[in-house]
Structure formats: structure tokens, C-alpha cells
Design an enzyme around this catalytic site. Structure first.
Site, PDB file in Angstrom:
ATOM      1  N   ASN A   9      -7.341  -2.720  14.475  1.00  0.00           N
ATOM      2  CA  ASN A   9      -8.726  -3.078  14.145  1.00  0.00           C
ATOM      3  C   ASN A   9      -8.791  -4.297  13.220  1.00  0.00           C
ATOM      4  O   ASN A   9      -9.820  -4.583  12.637  1.00  0.00           O
ATOM      5  CB  ASN A   9      -9.458  -1.884  13.516  1.00  0.00           C
ATOM      6  CG  ASN A   9      -8.823  -1.439  12.200  1.00  0.00           C
ATOM      7  OD1 ASN A   9      -7.843  -2.017  11.748  1.00  0.00           O
ATOM      8  ND2 ASN A   9      -9.391  -0.406  11.590  1.00  0.00           N
ATOM      9  N   HIS A  34      -7.009  -4.700  10.429  1.00  0.00           N
ATOM     10  CA  HIS A  34      -6.779  -4.454   8.998  1.00  0.00           C
ATOM     11  C   HIS A  34      -5.485  -5.095   8.522  1.00  0.00           C
ATOM     12  O   HIS A  34      -4.546  -5.299   9.291  1.00  0.00           O
ATOM     13  CB  HIS A  34      -6.870  -2.964   8.641  1.00  0.00           C
ATOM     14  CG  HIS A  34      -5.717  -2.104   9.027  1.00  0.00           C
ATOM     15  ND1 HIS A  34      -5.865  -0.947   9.749  1.00  0.00           N
ATOM     16  CD2 HIS A  34      -4.398  -2.200   8.770  1.00  0.00           C
ATOM     17  CE1 HIS A  34      -4.688  -0.374   9.902  1.00  0.00           C
ATOM     18  NE2 HIS A  34      -3.776  -1.118   9.326  1.00  0.00           N
ATOM     19  N   GLU A  42      -9.667  -1.988   5.493  1.00  0.00           N
ATOM     20  CA  GLU A  42     -10.312  -1.730   6.770  1.00  0.00           C
ATOM     21  C   GLU A  42     -11.511  -2.663   6.974  1.00  0.00           C
ATOM     22  O   GLU A  42     -11.961  -3.318   6.021  1.00  0.00           O
ATOM     23  CB  GLU A  42     -10.776  -0.264   6.813  1.00  0.00           C
ATOM     24  CG  GLU A  42      -9.652   0.757   6.647  1.00  0.00           C
ATOM     25  CD  GLU A  42      -8.763   0.911   7.888  1.00  0.00           C
ATOM     26  OE1 GLU A  42      -8.781   0.011   8.761  1.00  0.00           O
ATOM     27  OE2 GLU A  42      -8.057   1.916   7.974  1.00  0.00           O
ATOM     28  N   ASP A  78       0.817  -1.213   0.000  1.00  0.00           N
ATOM     29  CA  ASP A  78       0.000   0.000   0.000  1.00  0.00           C
ATOM     30  C   ASP A  78       0.854   1.268   0.000  1.00  0.00           C
ATOM     31  O   ASP A  78       2.071   1.212   0.165  1.00  0.00           O
ATOM     32  CB  ASP A  78      -0.963  -0.006   1.205  1.00  0.00           C
ATOM     33  CG  ASP A  78      -0.259  -0.377   2.509  1.00  0.00           C
ATOM     34  OD1 ASP A  78       0.980  -0.325   2.567  1.00  0.00           O
ATOM     35  OD2 ASP A  78      -0.955  -0.726   3.480  1.00  0.00           O
TER      36      ASP A  78
HETATM   37  C1  GLP Z   1      -0.369   0.471   8.563  1.00  0.00           C
HETATM   38  C2  GLP Z   1      -0.052  -0.366   7.328  1.00  0.00           C
HETATM   39  C3  GLP Z   1      -0.323  -1.830   7.594  1.00  0.00           C
HETATM   40  C4  GLP Z   1       0.351  -2.231   8.896  1.00  0.00           C
HETATM   41  C5  GLP Z   1      -0.270  -1.477  10.033  1.00  0.00           C
HETATM   42  C6  GLP Z   1       0.279  -1.860  11.396  1.00  0.00           C
HETATM   43  O1  GLP Z   1      -1.713   0.793   8.651  1.00  0.00           O
HETATM   44  N1  GLP Z   1      -0.778   0.033   6.172  1.00  0.00           N
HETATM   45  O2  GLP Z   1       0.184  -2.590   6.499  1.00  0.00           O
HETATM   46  O3  GLP Z   1       0.212  -3.629   9.103  1.00  0.00           O
HETATM   47  O4  GLP Z   1       0.019  -0.102   9.795  1.00  0.00           O
HETATM   48  O5  GLP Z   1       1.434  -1.147  11.663  1.00  0.00           O
HETATM   49  P1  GLP Z   1       2.389  -1.392  12.875  1.00  0.00           P
HETATM   50  O6  GLP Z   1       3.222  -2.581  12.520  1.00  0.00           O
HETATM   51  O7  GLP Z   1       3.213  -0.140  12.958  1.00  0.00           O
HETATM   52  O8  GLP Z   1       1.565  -1.612  14.080  1.00  0.00           O
END
Ligand code: GLP
Length: 238
Positions: A132, A134, A139, A63
Site C-alpha cells: 500500500n 507504506h 501507513e 520499526d
Molecule cells: C513491513 C515493514 C516494512 C517493510 C514492509 C515490506 O511492513 N515494516 O518496513 O518495507 O514490511 O516487506 P517485504 O519486504 O517483506 O515485502
């Protein structure tokens, strides 16, 4: 789903790097789906220290924020350069990330999906997990047959990611993300989850029936999924 609880975050990172290294050793032309966020930082650091050649590998990031150019410090382009691409021999033309400044975001998403298919599809996609539930920027409520597209970010996601930005207001409201269908098309999936703030989502993922309200639960529909948890994420909500 094969679930493994790692004693420490470092252990999780090394195990994840082992899996990636083994894949590239077996298939030097592997096509990888790559995540951003804090969770995979340790895996990337471990990979940069290993004697692996990425010369024939191709990568597709999950993404990118809509509206951030590749030079923006909080763009996922810059994240990937800092944590991985600047330290390995991956040819720049083999690294793909959706273009956050594309004049026509829908066309960019279609182009990205086509490129991925032309590369032969993902051999392995590595995922983090949002609080959440995702995956990528898919989402709650995302259909499981979704492909790469433009999405609105949940307020909870913007708050969680605000720590990387100067202010909460500067967190983009939209992103381009591979869909859940794109992720499920990968031949293998590796989900990395670390930290107590993810424990509630992990508990739901492992104990509740799959539902579109918890995007990661779509992974139950895939035959080759490995989940690496650290002890805090595995402990259940406090
Ligand atoms: C962002 C990314 C996700 C990632 C999530 C969790 O929203 N788009 O791909 O998994 O953050 O991030 P973190 O590993 O910093 O908790």
C-alpha cells in the site's frame, strides 16, 4: 530520485550492499537506518560476506511491533539478529531498535528520536515498500512531518505480514515506527523494491503526484534518493 532497474533480485541485493559498503568505507562511523521484511534479506546476506567492519557503525531500525519482546521469534529484534547482527562485528550497544515491550510506548518513541539525534542523525536510511506504499510502518494518511511514534497497522499490512506468524490473529495490531519526517531527515535514502506484488505501488510512486495516500511518495521531497527495483517491481501491474 535516481531509479535503477536491476535484472534480478540478487543483482538488487548486491547493488544495495555496494552502496552500504561504500558509505562505511568513506565514513566508518556511519549511522544507518535499517529495514526488515523479505526485501532486504538478500542485501543483508551480501553484507555478511563482505570484508566490512561495523565496529564503529551505529544502526537504528525503522520499526518494531508493539507488544513483541526482543526474544519473540517474529520481533524485528530477532529478524535483525538472524539476518545481520549475529554475523557482523557491530557492538550490540550500537544497534538500536524500538522496544516493543516498553511500559510507556510514547516515552520510548521520544527516547528513540533523541538517541537518533544524539548520534548525529541518519547518514543513510534503507527502506522497503509495503504493497500500500507504506515505508517503515507509516501507513497511508501519515503526515510527512511525523516523527517516531506509536501507530495502528493497516489491515492490508497485517495480512501481508501474516505469512511470518502462526495465524493472522497473532499479527500485532500496533507498532512503533520512525516517522516520515524522521526518514526525510536522513542525509541519503535507499528504497529497495522487489516483486510483482509491489508493481502497482511503484507505478503510483513514479507516475502520480505525491500524496499522503502513498507514504513513499514523500521521498520526492528529498534531494538524495536512490530507488533500486527488480524487473518484476518495475514492470507495472499485470
Ligand atoms: C513491513 C515493514 C516494512 C517493510 C514492509 C515490506 O511492513 N515494516 O518496513 O518495507 O514490511 O516487506 P517485504 O519486504 O517483506 O515485502
Amino acid at each position: 530520485m535516481r531509479i535503477s532497474v536491476c535484472t534480478t533480485y540478487n543483482d538488487l541485493s548486491e547493488q544495495a550492499a555496494d552502496l552500504v559498503a561504500a558509505l562505511i568505507a568513506a565514513k566508518p562511523t556511519a549511522v544507518l537506518g535499517l529495514p526488515t521484511g523479505s526485501t532486504p534479506e538478500g542485501m543483508y546476506a551480501a553484507l555478511t560476506k563482505r570484508p566490512i567492519s561495523f565496529a564503529q557503525v551505529r544502526t537504528f531500525n525503522l520499526d518494531e511491533y508493539l507488544g513483541l519482546g526482543p526474544d519473540h521469534p517474529q520481533s524485528y529484534h530477532q529478524f535483525m539478529k538472524r539476518h545481520l547482527f549475529d554475523h557482523i562485528d557491530l557492538p550490540p550497544a550500537s544497534a538500536h531498535i524500538p522496544a516493543g515491550l516498553a511500559p510507556d510506548p510514547d516515552q520510548e518513541c521520544a527516547r528513540y528520536e533523541t538517541l537518533l539525534q544524539q548520534a548525529g542523525g541518519l547518514d543513510l536510511v534503507i527502506l522497503g515498500l509495503g504493497e500500500n506504499g507504506h515505508v517503515g510502518f507509516n501507513e497511508p494518511g501519515t503526515p510527512w512531518d511525523s516523527r517516531t511514534r506509536r501507530v495502528m497497522l493497516a489491515e492490508k499490512t497485517r495480512q501481508a505480514n501474516a505469512r511470518f506468524f502462526d495465524s493472522g490473529e497473532s499479527v500485532p495490531r500496533e507498532a512503533l515506527t520512525m516517522g516520515i519526517g524522521t526518514i526525510l531527515s536522513a542525509r541519503k535514502i535507499l528504497l529497495l523494491v522487489a516483486g510483482s506484488n509491489k508493481a502497482a505501488a511503484v507505478r503510483r510512486l513514479l507516475t502520480e503526484p505525491p500524496t499522503v495516500d502513498l507514504p513513499a511518495s514523500a521521498l520526492h521531497n528529498h534531494a538524495n534518493v536512490i530507488v533500486l527495483l527488480d524487473e518484476a517491481a518495475a514492470a507495472g501491474p499485470q
